[in-house]
Design a protein around this motif. Structure first.
Motif, short mmCIF file in Angstrom:
data_model
loop_
_atom_site.label_atom_id
_atom_site.label_comp_id
_atom_site.label_asym_id
_atom_site.label_seq_id
_atom_site.Cartn_x
_atom_site.Cartn_y
_atom_site.Cartn_z
N LEU A 81 0.81 -1.22 0.00
CA LEU A 81 0.00 0.00 0.00
C LEU A 81 0.85 1.27 0.00
O LEU A 81 0.48 2.27 -0.63
CB LEU A 81 -0.95 -0.02 1.20
CG LEU A 81 -2.11 -1.02 1.02
CD1 LEU A 81 -2.79 -1.30 2.35
CD2 LEU A 81 -3.11 -0.51 0.00
N SER A 136 0.83 3.93 -2.96
CA SER A 136 0.63 5.37 -2.75
C SER A 136 1.72 6.15 -3.51
O SER A 136 1.43 7.16 -4.15
CB SER A 136 0.75 5.73 -1.27
OG SER A 136 -0.08 4.92 -0.50
N PHE A 137 2.95 5.63 -3.45
CA PHE A 137 4.05 6.30 -4.14
C PHE A 137 3.84 6.23 -5.66
O PHE A 137 4.01 7.22 -6.37
CB PHE A 137 5.38 5.65 -3.75
CG PHE A 137 6.57 6.31 -4.38
CD1 PHE A 137 6.83 7.66 -4.16
CD2 PHE A 137 7.43 5.60 -5.20
CE1 PHE A 137 7.92 8.27 -4.75
CE2 PHE A 137 8.53 6.21 -5.80
CZ PHE A 137 8.76 7.55 -5.57
N VAL A 159 -3.38 5.80 0.79
CA VAL A 159 -2.61 6.32 1.92
C VAL A 159 -3.33 5.97 3.23
O VAL A 159 -2.71 5.53 4.21
CB VAL A 159 -2.39 7.85 1.80
CG1 VAL A 159 -1.83 8.42 3.09
CG2 VAL A 159 -1.46 8.16 0.66
N LEU A 186 0.01 12.23 5.18
CA LEU A 186 -1.45 12.13 5.04
C LEU A 186 -2.06 13.52 4.88
O LEU A 186 -2.88 13.76 3.98
CB LEU A 186 -2.04 11.42 6.27
CG LEU A 186 -3.56 11.34 6.32
CD1 LEU A 186 -4.08 10.37 5.27
CD2 LEU A 186 -4.06 10.92 7.69
N MET A 226 8.52 12.42 1.66
CA MET A 226 8.57 11.02 1.20
C MET A 226 10.00 10.49 1.28
O MET A 226 10.22 9.36 1.70
CB MET A 226 8.08 10.92 -0.25
CG MET A 226 6.59 10.85 -0.37
SD MET A 226 6.17 10.59 -2.10
CE MET A 226 4.45 10.91 -2.04
N GLY A 277 14.28 -1.71 8.38
CA GLY A 277 13.38 -2.30 7.37
C GLY A 277 11.96 -2.41 7.91
O GLY A 277 11.63 -1.88 8.97
C1 HEM Z 1 2.15 9.84 0.60
C2 HEM Z 1 1.90 8.93 1.47
C3 HEM Z 1 2.76 7.74 1.85
C4 HEM Z 1 3.66 7.02 1.09
C5 HEM Z 1 4.02 7.23 -0.37
C6 HEM Z 1 4.21 6.00 1.95
C7 HEM Z 1 5.14 5.03 1.55
C8 HEM Z 1 5.60 3.99 2.36
C9 HEM Z 1 6.32 2.84 1.90
C10 HEM Z 1 6.70 2.56 0.44
C11 HEM Z 1 6.61 2.06 2.97
C12 HEM Z 1 7.30 0.69 2.94
C13 HEM Z 1 6.30 -0.43 3.35
C14 HEM Z 1 4.93 -0.44 2.79
O1 HEM Z 1 4.73 -0.33 1.58
O2 HEM Z 1 3.97 -0.58 3.62
C15 HEM Z 1 6.08 2.74 4.15
C16 HEM Z 1 6.20 2.31 5.45
C17 HEM Z 1 5.70 2.96 6.56
N1 HEM Z 1 4.81 4.02 6.54
FE1 HEM Z 1 4.24 5.04 4.89
N2 HEM Z 1 3.68 6.14 3.21
C18 HEM Z 1 2.78 7.18 3.18
C19 HEM Z 1 1.97 7.60 4.23
C20 HEM Z 1 2.04 7.10 5.54
C21 HEM Z 1 1.12 7.43 6.61
C22 HEM Z 1 -0.11 8.33 6.46
C23 HEM Z 1 1.58 6.79 7.73
C24 HEM Z 1 1.04 6.82 9.13
C25 HEM Z 1 0.55 7.87 9.72
C26 HEM Z 1 2.78 6.05 7.37
C27 HEM Z 1 3.58 5.32 8.22
C28 HEM Z 1 4.50 4.36 7.86
C29 HEM Z 1 5.27 3.52 8.77
C30 HEM Z 1 5.26 3.58 10.30
C31 HEM Z 1 6.01 2.64 7.95
C32 HEM Z 1 6.91 1.48 8.44
C33 HEM Z 1 5.96 0.27 8.39
C34 HEM Z 1 6.54 -1.03 8.88
O3 HEM Z 1 7.70 -1.06 9.27
O4 HEM Z 1 5.77 -2.03 8.86
N3 HEM Z 1 3.01 6.23 6.04
N4 HEM Z 1 5.46 3.91 3.74
#
Ligand code: HEM
Length: 267
Positions: free
Chosen positions: A87, A91-92, A148, A176, A250, A262
């Motif tokens: 996910l 989003s990316f 997202v 977000l 990002m 990771g």
């Molecule tokens: C433009 C919006 C966003 C993009 C493009 C993005 C992208 C990513 C990507 C590519 C990862 C790697 C793992 C995965 O695909 O789940 C990731 C991990 C993560 N994201 Fe996002 N994200 C976005 C928004 C958010 C939001 C709204 C939150 C929470 C408020 C968040 C919190 C996290 C956290 C804590 C991780 C680490 C997850 C883990 O270790 O299991 N992200 N994000």
């Protein structure tokens, strides 16, 4: 007594020779350096003298920026689609899609109250692939908000907001908010009834903020009431400022995923 260089100490030509010697050494060092050779050596963009061995394979991965975006080793669960549901990646991907389709739209759209709706109508009816690209942009925006939000829910479900990932969770919250702001500012741009009233309601709500309400509303409208200035202001926010800021966040977000060890482990 002044010598021919006019510096009065009699050894001016000696200093000149030393400077020339030093300059020539610096020049030789520069030309002999790895950086110079990798930039100016003809054919330096091709890999040469490469023998396929496990060591060289790791070397290539560790030195190639494209491979470097992913770690050399990943945990087994981190590459399972059923864990992250991809996910964040989705989003990316949607953000990239929105950037590409948005640039296409910018060639035709004009942010003035008299022309905006007409140029959008032209996009729908006259411009080759205009309707397709506009709809990709609209649907992409809706989907990005959804993906997202789902990504955030997935992260929450796995408890990935806990240490050491609290900082990345906060960066996520900012992402977000920026996604929602991009969506809202884009909504105004067609300058149709829907857009006009959405902005009227939105800015009126902000106008009721205690203490700073009317100032905030004025800054958002660029004037006392909705008009050309509002459209231009929101256009610049939509196509320039918010994308610029979201890209920075990002980059920090992806960097933190790597730095926090990771993707989090399975429950
Ligand atoms: C433009 C919006 C966003 C993009 C493009 C993005 C992208 C990513 C990507 C590519 C990862 C790697 C793992 C995965 O695909 O789940 C990731 C991990 C993560 N994201 Fe996002 N994200 C976005 C928004 C958010 C939001 C709204 C939150 C929470 C408020 C968040 C919190 C996290 C956290 C804590 C991780 C680490 C997850 C883990 O270790 O299991 N992200 N994000």
């Amino acid at each position: 007594m002044a010598n021919e260089n006019g510096n009065g100490n009699g050894n001016g030509s000696g200093v000149g020779a030393k400077v020339a010697e030093r300059a020539s050494k610096v020049w030789d060092d520069t030309r002999g350096s790895q950086a110079w050779n990798s930039i100016f050596r003809p054919g330096s963009i091709y890999r040469k003298g490469y023998t396929d061995s496990p060591r060289n394979r790791s070397y290539v991965i560790m030195n190639n920026v494209l491979y470097h975006l992913h770690p050399v080793k990943v945990k087994r669960h981190a590459v399972k689609v059923s864990y992250t549901l991809c996910l964040g990646g989705l989003s990316f991907f949607l953000f990239i899609l929105l950037t590409v389709t948005g640039i296409f739209l910018m060639f035709f759209y004009r942010p003035t109250a008299t022309e905006a709706w007409d140029t959008v109508k032209d996009l729908e009816t006259v411009v080759a692939f205009g309707s397709l690209v506009r709809n990709m942009h609209r649907w992409g925006a809706h989907l990005m908000v959804l993906s997202v939000f789902l990504h955030m829910s997935r992260v929450f479900y796995h408890g990935a907001y806990k240490a050491p990932r609290e900082f990345n969770w906060v960066i996520g919250i900012v992402l977000l908010l920026l996604t929602l702001l991009l969506s809202f500012t884009g909504y105004l741009l067609p300058w149709d009834q829907l857009a006009l009233w959405a902005v009227t309601v939105g800015t009126n709500m902000m106008g009721y903020t205690p203490v700073l309400g009317s100032q905030v509303k004025y800054v958002l409208l660029g004037s006392r009431e909705i008009g050309n200035d509002t459209l231009l202001r929101w256009y610049v926010l939509h196509v320039l400022m918010l994308p610029f800021v979201i890209v920075i966040f990002m980059a920090v977000h992806f960097w933190r995923v790597r730095k926090d060890g990771g993707i989090s482990g399975p429950l």
